[in-house]
Design a protein around this motif. Structure first.
Motif, PDB file in Angstrom:
ATOM      1  N   THR A  51      22.300   9.691  -7.583  1.00  0.00           N
ATOM      2  CA  THR A  51      23.111  10.662  -6.857  1.00  0.00           C
ATOM      3  C   THR A  51      22.369  11.345  -5.713  1.00  0.00           C
ATOM      4  N   GLN A  52      21.060  11.411  -5.801  1.00  0.00           N
ATOM      5  CA  GLN A  52      20.244  12.067  -4.772  1.00  0.00           C
ATOM      6  C   GLN A  52      19.692  11.013  -3.807  1.00  0.00           C
ATOM      7  N   PRO A  53      19.449  11.404  -2.554  1.00  0.00           N
ATOM      8  CA  PRO A  53      18.896  10.439  -1.591  1.00  0.00           C
ATOM      9  C   PRO A  53      17.623   9.747  -2.076  1.00  0.00           C
ATOM     10  N   SER A  54      16.762  10.453  -2.785  1.00  0.00           N
ATOM     11  CA  SER A  54      15.517   9.855  -3.267  1.00  0.00           C
ATOM     12  C   SER A  54      15.751   8.846  -4.389  1.00  0.00           C
ATOM     13  N   GLN A  55      16.974   8.784  -4.906  1.00  0.00           N
ATOM     14  CA  GLN A  55      17.296   7.869  -5.994  1.00  0.00           C
ATOM     15  C   GLN A  55      18.055   6.632  -5.516  1.00  0.00           C
ATOM     16  N   ARG A  56      18.394   6.603  -4.232  1.00  0.00           N
ATOM     17  CA  ARG A  56      19.160   5.493  -3.668  1.00  0.00           C
ATOM     18  C   ARG A  56      18.291   4.668  -2.724  1.00  0.00           C
ATOM     19  N   SER A  57      18.764   3.477  -2.415  1.00  0.00           N
ATOM     20  CA  SER A  57      18.032   2.628  -1.474  1.00  0.00           C
ATOM     21  C   SER A  57      18.122   3.233  -0.074  1.00  0.00           C
ATOM     22  N   ARG A  58      17.188   2.838   0.763  1.00  0.00           N
ATOM     23  CA  ARG A  58      17.203   3.320   2.151  1.00  0.00           C
ATOM     24  C   ARG A  58      18.471   2.859   2.869  1.00  0.00           C
ATOM     25  N   ALA A  59      18.899   1.625   2.591  1.00  0.00           N
ATOM     26  CA  ALA A  59      20.119   1.096   3.221  1.00  0.00           C
ATOM     27  C   ALA A  59      21.341   1.908   2.793  1.00  0.00           C
ATOM     28  N   GLU A  60      21.424   2.239   1.521  1.00  0.00           N
ATOM     29  CA  GLU A  60      22.559   3.033   1.043  1.00  0.00           C
ATOM     30  C   GLU A  60      22.556   4.424   1.680  1.00  0.00           C
ATOM     31  N   ASN A  61      21.413   5.030   1.821  1.00  0.00           N
ATOM     32  CA  ASN A  61      21.329   6.343   2.466  1.00  0.00           C
ATOM     33  C   ASN A  61      21.773   6.256   3.919  1.00  0.00           C
ATOM     34  N   HIS A  79       8.278  -8.676  -6.810  1.00  0.00           N
ATOM     35  CA  HIS A  79       7.705  -7.403  -7.256  1.00  0.00           C
ATOM     36  C   HIS A  79       7.146  -6.590  -6.092  1.00  0.00           C
ATOM     37  N   GLY A  80       6.712  -7.259  -5.041  1.00  0.00           N
ATOM     38  CA  GLY A  80       6.282  -6.534  -3.851  1.00  0.00           C
ATOM     39  C   GLY A  80       7.423  -5.713  -3.270  1.00  0.00           C
ATOM     40  N   ALA A  81       8.608  -6.305  -3.202  1.00  0.00           N
ATOM     41  CA  ALA A  81       9.782  -5.595  -2.678  1.00  0.00           C
ATOM     42  C   ALA A  81      10.180  -4.446  -3.589  1.00  0.00           C
ATOM     43  N   ARG A  82      10.156  -4.671  -4.891  1.00  0.00           N
ATOM     44  CA  ARG A  82      10.538  -3.627  -5.843  1.00  0.00           C
ATOM     45  C   ARG A  82       9.549  -2.471  -5.803  1.00  0.00           C
ATOM     46  N   LEU A  83       8.255  -2.785  -5.671  1.00  0.00           N
ATOM     47  CA  LEU A  83       7.243  -1.730  -5.559  1.00  0.00           C
ATOM     48  C   LEU A  83       7.413  -0.970  -4.250  1.00  0.00           C
ATOM     49  N   LEU A  84       7.558  -1.680  -3.157  1.00  0.00           N
ATOM     50  CA  LEU A  84       7.724  -1.034  -1.855  1.00  0.00           C
ATOM     51  C   LEU A  84       8.938  -0.114  -1.846  1.00  0.00           C
ATOM     52  N   ALA A  85      10.031  -0.525  -2.477  1.00  0.00           N
ATOM     53  CA  ALA A  85      11.240   0.293  -2.535  1.00  0.00           C
ATOM     54  C   ALA A  85      11.011   1.590  -3.307  1.00  0.00           C
ATOM     55  N   SER A  86      10.019   1.611  -4.173  1.00  0.00           N
ATOM     56  CA  SER A  86       9.754   2.779  -5.007  1.00  0.00           C
ATOM     57  C   SER A  86       8.723   3.730  -4.411  1.00  0.00           C
ATOM     58  N   LEU A  87       8.207   3.398  -3.235  1.00  0.00           N
ATOM     59  CA  LEU A  87       7.170   4.223  -2.599  1.00  0.00           C
ATOM     60  C   LEU A  87       7.712   4.995  -1.403  1.00  0.00           C
ATOM     61  N   GLU A  88       7.205   6.187  -1.219  1.00  0.00           N
ATOM     62  CA  GLU A  88       7.439   6.941   0.016  1.00  0.00           C
ATOM     63  C   GLU A  88       6.363   6.504   1.009  1.00  0.00           C
ATOM     64  N   ARG A  89       6.751   6.143   2.191  1.00  0.00           N
ATOM     65  CA  ARG A  89       5.820   5.755   3.257  1.00  0.00           C
ATOM     66  C   ARG A  89       4.913   4.587   2.858  1.00  0.00           C
ATOM     67  N   LEU A 133       0.839  -1.200   0.000  1.00  0.00           N
ATOM     68  CA  LEU A 133       0.000   0.000   0.000  1.00  0.00           C
ATOM     69  C   LEU A 133       0.870   1.246   0.000  1.00  0.00           C
ATOM     70  N   ASP A 134       0.405   2.282  -0.709  1.00  0.00           N
ATOM     71  CA  ASP A 134       1.098   3.564  -0.657  1.00  0.00           C
ATOM     72  C   ASP A 134       0.533   4.383   0.501  1.00  0.00           C
ATOM     73  N   GLN A 135       1.008   5.600   0.647  1.00  0.00           N
ATOM     74  CA  GLN A 135       0.590   6.433   1.772  1.00  0.00           C
ATOM     75  C   GLN A 135      -0.889   6.811   1.734  1.00  0.00           C
ATOM     76  N   TYR A 136      -1.537   6.621   0.589  1.00  0.00           N
ATOM     77  CA  TYR A 136      -2.961   6.945   0.466  1.00  0.00           C
ATOM     78  C   TYR A 136      -3.836   5.694   0.489  1.00  0.00           C
TER      79      TYR A 136
END
Length: 103
Positions: free
Chosen positions: A86-96, A40-50, A27-30
């Motif tokens: 190069t930007q935080p929003s373009q990297r994985s959470r672990a990398e950040n 694909h669940g992991a790939r989708l989740l990685a692409s969502l904010e919250r 689920l997304d934030q909405y």
């Protein structure tokens, strides 16, 4: 999933096949969501904010935890292999976290 049918969580531009049946809802934030295989669940989740992930009733115990853990190391929209990271929003959470970047 069959060879020609992919789970609803698979992005149309993501060329990777499903790794099994739909076992989670992402689920997304909405609260809009899609059911998907672990991959694909992991790939989708990685692409969502919250985003959030929930195990479907028939899935093995721990499935949502595996998806959540996998998503942590996947950059958003990972199927765009030539995309800048190069930007935080373009990297994985672990990398950040490794880089000391906080959200």
């Amino acid at each position: 999933m069959t060879a020609t049918t992919r789970c609803p969580a698979a992005h149309p531009d993501d060329p990777t096949p499903c790794d099994g049946p739909a076992v989670v809802t992402v689920l997304d934030q909405y609260n809009a969501g899609a059911d998907g295989c672990e991959h694909h669940g992991a790939r989708l989740l990685a692409s969502l904010e919250r985003g959030r992930v929930y195990t479907l009733p028939h899935a093995p115990v721990g499935t949502a935890v595996r998806v959540f853990t996998a998503a942590d190391s996947i950059p958003p929209f990972v199927w765009y292999e030539g995309a800048p990271r190069t930007q935080p929003s373009q990297r994985s959470r672990a990398e950040n976290r490794r880089m000391g970047v906080t959200a």
